[in-house]
Structure formats: structure tokens, C-alpha cells
Design a protein around this motif. Structure first.
Motif, PDB file in Angstrom:
ATOM      1  N   ASN A 155       0.873  -1.163   0.000  1.00  0.00           N
ATOM      2  CA  ASN A 155       0.000   0.000   0.000  1.00  0.00           C
ATOM      3  C   ASN A 155       0.920   1.226   0.000  1.00  0.00           C
ATOM      4  N   GLY A 156       0.778   2.041  -1.015  1.00  0.00           N
ATOM      5  CA  GLY A 156       1.734   3.141  -1.215  1.00  0.00           C
ATOM      6  C   GLY A 156       1.443   4.410  -0.443  1.00  0.00           C
ATOM      7  N   GLU A 157       0.538   4.352   0.548  1.00  0.00           N
ATOM      8  CA  GLU A 157       0.222   5.558   1.318  1.00  0.00           C
ATOM      9  C   GLU A 157       1.480   6.078   2.020  1.00  0.00           C
ATOM     10  N   GLU A 158       1.814   7.323   1.724  1.00  0.00           N
ATOM     11  CA  GLU A 158       3.040   7.921   2.295  1.00  0.00           C
ATOM     12  C   GLU A 158       2.832   8.271   3.756  1.00  0.00           C
ATOM     13  N   PRO A 159       3.728   7.856   4.622  1.00  0.00           N
ATOM     14  CA  PRO A 159       3.596   8.298   6.006  1.00  0.00           C
ATOM     15  C   PRO A 159       4.058   9.750   6.122  1.00  0.00           C
ATOM     16  N   ILE A 160       3.575  10.450   7.105  1.00  0.00           N
ATOM     17  CA  ILE A 160       4.012  11.834   7.312  1.00  0.00           C
ATOM     18  C   ILE A 160       5.399  11.765   7.949  1.00  0.00           C
ATOM     19  N   ALA A 161       6.273  12.669   7.541  1.00  0.00           N
ATOM     20  CA  ALA A 161       7.634  12.646   8.099  1.00  0.00           C
ATOM     21  C   ALA A 161       7.618  13.080   9.565  1.00  0.00           C
ATOM     22  N   SER A 162       8.487  12.501  10.355  1.00  0.00           N
ATOM     23  CA  SER A 162       8.595  12.888  11.769  1.00  0.00           C
ATOM     24  C   SER A 162       9.465  14.127  11.893  1.00  0.00           C
ATOM     25  N   SER A 163       9.233  14.900  12.959  1.00  0.00           N
ATOM     26  CA  SER A 163      10.229  15.920  13.286  1.00  0.00           C
ATOM     27  C   SER A 163      10.583  15.783  14.767  1.00  0.00           C
ATOM     28  N   PRO A 164      11.560  14.917  15.039  1.00  0.00           N
ATOM     29  CA  PRO A 164      11.957  14.699  16.426  1.00  0.00           C
ATOM     30  C   PRO A 164      12.537  15.974  17.033  1.00  0.00           C
ATOM     31  N   SER A 165      12.331  16.147  18.317  1.00  0.00           N
ATOM     32  CA  SER A 165      12.799  17.344  19.002  1.00  0.00           C
ATOM     33  C   SER A 165      14.305  17.296  19.231  1.00  0.00           C
ATOM     34  N   PHE A 166      14.830  18.435  19.671  1.00  0.00           N
ATOM     35  CA  PHE A 166      16.248  18.506  20.022  1.00  0.00           C
ATOM     36  C   PHE A 166      16.573  17.482  21.113  1.00  0.00           C
ATOM     37  N   LEU A 167      15.636  17.306  22.046  1.00  0.00           N
ATOM     38  CA  LEU A 167      15.848  16.341  23.144  1.00  0.00           C
ATOM     39  C   LEU A 167      16.089  14.934  22.599  1.00  0.00           C
ATOM     40  N   VAL A 168      15.250  14.516  21.645  1.00  0.00           N
ATOM     41  CA  VAL A 168      15.408  13.177  21.063  1.00  0.00           C
ATOM     42  C   VAL A 168      16.744  13.070  20.336  1.00  0.00           C
ATOM     43  N   LYS A 169      17.107  14.130  19.616  1.00  0.00           N
ATOM     44  CA  LYS A 169      18.390  14.111  18.894  1.00  0.00           C
ATOM     45  C   LYS A 169      19.549  14.015  19.887  1.00  0.00           C
ATOM     46  N   MET A 170      19.449  14.820  20.954  1.00  0.00           N
ATOM     47  CA  MET A 170      20.528  14.824  21.948  1.00  0.00           C
ATOM     48  C   MET A 170      20.625  13.459  22.640  1.00  0.00           C
ATOM     49  N   LEU A 171      19.490  12.923  23.083  1.00  0.00           N
ATOM     50  CA  LEU A 171      19.512  11.615  23.752  1.00  0.00           C
ATOM     51  C   LEU A 171      20.066  10.540  22.817  1.00  0.00           C
ATOM     52  N   SER A 172      19.753  10.659  21.539  1.00  0.00           N
ATOM     53  CA  SER A 172      20.241   9.660  20.571  1.00  0.00           C
ATOM     54  C   SER A 172      21.749   9.782  20.358  1.00  0.00           C
ATOM     55  N   HIS A 173      22.310  10.924  20.748  1.00  0.00           N
ATOM     56  CA  HIS A 173      23.765  11.070  20.654  1.00  0.00           C
ATOM     57  C   HIS A 173      24.466  10.611  21.922  1.00  0.00           C
ATOM     58  N   ILE A 174      23.834  10.874  23.076  1.00  0.00           N
ATOM     59  CA  ILE A 174      24.579  10.629  24.315  1.00  0.00           C
ATOM     60  C   ILE A 174      24.072   9.452  25.148  1.00  0.00           C
ATOM     61  N   ALA A 175      22.802   9.094  25.050  1.00  0.00           N
ATOM     62  CA  ALA A 175      22.284   8.067  25.957  1.00  0.00           C
ATOM     63  C   ALA A 175      21.741   6.840  25.234  1.00  0.00           C
ATOM     64  N   TRP A 176      20.974   7.044  24.194  1.00  0.00           N
ATOM     65  CA  TRP A 176      20.355   5.915  23.501  1.00  0.00           C
ATOM     66  C   TRP A 176      21.312   5.361  22.454  1.00  0.00           C
ATOM     67  N   LYS A 177      21.510   4.066  22.495  1.00  0.00           N
ATOM     68  CA  LYS A 177      22.432   3.448  21.531  1.00  0.00           C
ATOM     69  C   LYS A 177      21.779   2.204  20.928  1.00  0.00           C
ATOM     70  N   PRO A 178      22.223   1.808  19.741  1.00  0.00           N
ATOM     71  CA  PRO A 178      21.716   0.557  19.184  1.00  0.00           C
ATOM     72  C   PRO A 178      22.023  -0.593  20.140  1.00  0.00           C
ATOM     73  N   LEU A 179      21.209  -1.628  20.090  1.00  0.00           N
ATOM     74  CA  LEU A 179      21.416  -2.771  20.976  1.00  0.00           C
ATOM     75  C   LEU A 179      22.333  -3.781  20.292  1.00  0.00           C
ATOM     76  N   PRO A 180      23.137  -4.488  21.078  1.00  0.00           N
ATOM     77  CA  PRO A 180      24.067  -5.432  20.453  1.00  0.00           C
ATOM     78  C   PRO A 180      23.334  -6.631  19.855  1.00  0.00           C
ATOM     79  N   LEU A 181      23.907  -7.153  18.803  1.00  0.00           N
ATOM     80  CA  LEU A 181      23.351  -8.325  18.145  1.00  0.00           C
ATOM     81  C   LEU A 181      23.919  -9.560  18.830  1.00  0.00           C
ATOM     82  N   SER A 182      23.051 -10.450  19.271  1.00  0.00           N
ATOM     83  CA  SER A 182      23.532 -11.666  19.919  1.00  0.00           C
ATOM     84  C   SER A 182      24.370 -12.476  18.930  1.00  0.00           C
ATOM     85  N   GLU A 183      25.509 -12.950  19.399  1.00  0.00           N
ATOM     86  CA  GLU A 183      26.392 -13.688  18.475  1.00  0.00           C
ATOM     87  C   GLU A 183      25.847 -15.075  18.180  1.00  0.00           C
ATOM     88  N   LYS A 184      25.193 -15.639  19.193  1.00  0.00           N
ATOM     89  CA  LYS A 184      24.653 -16.986  19.002  1.00  0.00           C
ATOM     90  C   LYS A 184      23.169 -16.914  18.691  1.00  0.00           C
TER      91      LYS A 184
END
Ligand code: HEC
Ligand code: HEC
Length: 314
Positions: A155-184
Motif C-alpha cells: 500500500n503506497g500511502e506515504e507516512p508523514i515525516a517525523s520531526s523529532p525534538s532537540f531532546l530526542v536528537k541529543m539523547l540519541s547522541h549521548i544516551a540511547w544506543k543501538p542494541l548489540p546483536l547476539s552472536e549466538k
């Protein structure tokens, strides 16, 4: 003395300048990108997997991604804290351009485990991830996304683009990180071991502990039982009108669910009916797709964890 002030002044000035530069950089850079995954995986779409995946998605994905017709083309996430800015989910139907039709199974798997999307962009914690779930369960979710079910058909309905706040951008730089991939490869829990099965469902699969521990800020996604106030409730959340709702203490303390019988627990988890007759408030929702065996396994597991004294003011 004046020399001291001068040096302190210069130091503070430099620190301030660095901080301002960092803030400007974060604001322009936005949410960081990471190296995309490179997993070679082909998920066989079987009816069993589709059914299992649909069950999981009905509790963990559909509410966030469905439009007003129930099709998974994305929507505005009204219930997120307003401090996060405007966050919209995305089109995850099989449309090859707007949706995930052109993603490989490996790319979907990598995103669901780590939070890193096909193009390397990082999806913050407001979307669920599964660092601890069994491979088979994740494959079931992927099989469902690939299936012929109406809600995921292209279904080709376009989602509306997000505009995350400065807080989300900042947290994504300093606190939130990708989670590790389990090796096994992570196996399914042994369902004959009721407590282990319950633990898996409560922590790795359905993330109940996240809401039910003290605070999202101190939860431990990789070692759930090490989260502060594990299952003792007290996490401050909001209902759909923005009114505060505090999560319940689900340990077997007197201030928690000590009085619950197994059947009463099934009633509240599956149908939202509390022991005192009231209905649970949002964001707790009825998990009616869980089987009685699964809910009873969670009950058995919760009986084994340390009790926490924490009277929640409802
Ligand atoms: C709390 C709401 C929420 C839940 C629950 C949720 N998602 Fe999402 N999802 C989002 C948001 C928001 C984005 C867009 C994030 C971004 O790119 O900024 C997203 C993005 C995605 C994407 C990436 C799409 C793209 O084009 O980049 C996929 C795939 C996806 N979700 C699948 C799932 C699946 C599968 C589940 C269930 C296992 C799920 N989501 C559960 C909110 C949610
Ligand atoms: C999005 C957050 C969230 C998730 C996920 C969540 N809960 Fe809840 N839960 C709550 C809140 C908030 C309440 C309190 C509702 C109220 O006071 O009306 C609650 C209430 C409960 C209660 C009632 C306790 C009582 O004192 O009567 C039980 C039992 C429970 N949850 C179990 C679970 C289980 C099991 C899961 C996972 C399958 C789960 N919850 C997932 C937020 C959540």
C-alpha cells in the motif's frame, strides 16, 4: 586573584563554546546513523509462523503502525511524550518504495534486534526492539510482515515525516544506543519449564518488565532482572488524555499482587479486569491473544522473583 578569575573565566568560556558547538552539531546532525547490518537470512513463510507473527504483532506492532483502516501505513504517535516532538511511525506494508517490500529478511531481523534500519538510520527506544527474543519468534514476525494478510499487503500511502525534538536528537547522541546483536542463535524457551517460559514471555518477548519496573531511565534491557525496582512498579506514565498513570507493582509483596490467584491474574492480563473489579487503565492493555498457559507461566515466574515493598497510589 584576578589572574585566577581570568583563567576560570577563559576555561568556562571554552567549555560553554564547546557545549554550544556540540548542541548545534547535534541539532544539524539529527539522529545518528550507524553501519547497516549485513545478515544473510531467508525466512520461510509458513502458516504457523504467520499465525505466531500475527499474534505477536497484534500486541507489539499493529497499534503503532496502523492507519484508520487498520493497514500498516504508519500514523502519528499521539501517546508519546510531547517533549519528543512530532513522531510518526512508518509504512511497513510490502510496498517496495514506501514500505518494506524491498528490505531483505536480514535487514528486518537486524532492525528488530538492534534498532538500526536498512539505510543505517537509528530508531530510538520509542519503538520496541528484541535483543533477547528467540530467533524463531523474530522470524515469525518477519513471516507475518511478508504474508498476504490484508494489513501488510503493499500500500503506497506515504507516512508523514517525523520531526523529532532537540531532546530526542541529543539523547540519541549521548544516551540511547543501538542494541548489540547476539552472536549466538537464541533458542525458544523450554515450555516444559514453566518458570523459564514465563520469564521469557515477561522479559524477552513482551517487555512487561519495562513498564513495570521503577523507571525507563534505569531499566536494563539486556539484563532485565537487574533493572532498578524490577517489577516493583512506580514508573510514571500517561493515559490518552495525558493524565498520570503509575504502573502496578507486580511482585508478590502485599503491596503488589500477593492476593491475586492464578485465575484472577489471567483475567487482568488477558481481559484487563483487576482483582478489585476495576478495569486497567491505558497504557496497560488487555493481552487477549496470549494463551492461558502463557499467562499462567508468567504468574509462576513472578512468584519466583524478589518481592518489593512499594505501595502505588492509584
Ligand atoms: C511505540 C510505537 C511502535 C511500535 C510498538 C512499533 N513500532 Fe515500528 N516504528 C515506530 C516508529 C516511530 C518508526 C519510525 C522511526 C524513525 O524512523 O524515526 C518505526 C519504524 C519501523 C520500521 C522501519 C521502517 C522504515 O521504513 O524505516 C519497521 C520495519 C518497523 N517499525 C517494524 C515494526 C515491527 C515489526 C513492530 C513490532 C514488532 C514495530 N515496528 C513496533 C513505532 C513503533
Ligand atoms: C505500556 C506499559 C505496560 C506494559 C507493556 C504492561 N503493563 Fe501491566 N500495567 C501497566 C499500568 C500503567 C498498570 C496500572 C493500570 C491501572 O492502574 O489501572 C498495569 C497493571 C497491570 C496489572 C494489574 C496489577 C494490579 O495491581 O491490579 C498486572 C497484573 C499487569 N499490569 C501485568 C502485565 C503483564 C503480564 C504485562 C506483559 C504481558 C504487562 N503488564 C505489560 C503498564 C504496562
Amino acid at each position: 586573584m584576578s589572574k585566577f578569575f581570568k583563567i576560570t573565566g577563559i576555561t568556562l568560556g571554552v567549555v560553554l563554546l564547546v557545549a554550544i558547538c556540540f548542541a548545534l552539531y547535534v541539532n544539524i546532525d539529527g539522529i545518528p546513523n550507524y553501519k547497516p547490518g549485513n545478515i544473510n537470512m531467508k525466512v520461510e513463510v509458513t502458516p504457523e509462523r504467520v499465525a505466531k507473527g500475527q499474534k505477536i504483532a497484534s500486541m507489539l506492532c499493529i497499534e503503532c503502525h496502523k492507519n484508520s483502516d487498520g493497514v500498516l501505513t504508519g500514523k502519528y504517535l499521539d501517546e508519546l511524550p510531547k517533549e519528543f516532538g512530532v513522531i510518526n511511525s512508518k509504512n511497513i506494508t510490502n510496498d517496495p518504495e514506501i514500505g518494506i517490500g524491498s528490505w531483505t529478511d536480514g535487514e528486518l531481523y537486524y532492525l528488530l534486534r538492534t534498532g538500526i534500519a536498512k539505510d543505517g538510520h537509528y530508531i530510538p527506544p520509542y519503538m520496541v526492539k528484541f535483543p533477547l527474543a528467540a530467533d524463531e519468534d523474530i522470524k515469525s514476525v518477519i513471516a507475518f510482515l511478508r504474508s498476504n494478510e490484508k494489513c501488510v499487503q503493499a500500500n503506497g500511502e506515504e507516512p508523514i515525516a517525523s520531526s523529532p525534538s532537540f531532546l530526542v536528537k541529543m539523547l540519541s547522541h549521548i544516551a540511547w544506543k543501538p542494541l548489540p546483536l547476539s552472536e549466538k542463535e537464541i533458542p525458544m524457551p523450554d515450555t516444559n519449564n514453566v518458570v523459564a517460559h514465563g520469564k521469557y514471555l515477561f522479559t524477552a518477548m513482551y517487555g512487561c518488565f519495562m513498564c513495570h519496573s521503577k523507571d525507563f531511565k534505569t531499566m536494563n534491557v539486556l539484563e532485565p532482572e537487574k533493572s532498578e525496582g524490577f517489577c516493583g512498579g512506580g514508573n510514571h506514565m500517561q493515559d490518552k488524555e495525558g493524565k498520570e498513570v503509575i504502573t502496578a507493582n507486580v511482585t508478590f509483596d502485599e503491596t503488589g499482587i500477593a492476593k491475586y490467584t492464578e485465575d484472577e491474574f489471567v483475567q487482568v492480563v488477558k481481559f484487563g479486569k483487576k482483582r478489585n473489579g476495576e478495569m486497567v487503565r491505558y497504557p496497560m492493555f488487555p493481552h487477549s491473544q496470549l494463551t492461558d498457559v502463557e499467562v499462567k507461566a508468567m504468574f509462576a515466574y513472578l512468584k519466583t522473583i524478589p518481592k518489593i515493598k512499594n505501595q502505588i497510589k492509584m
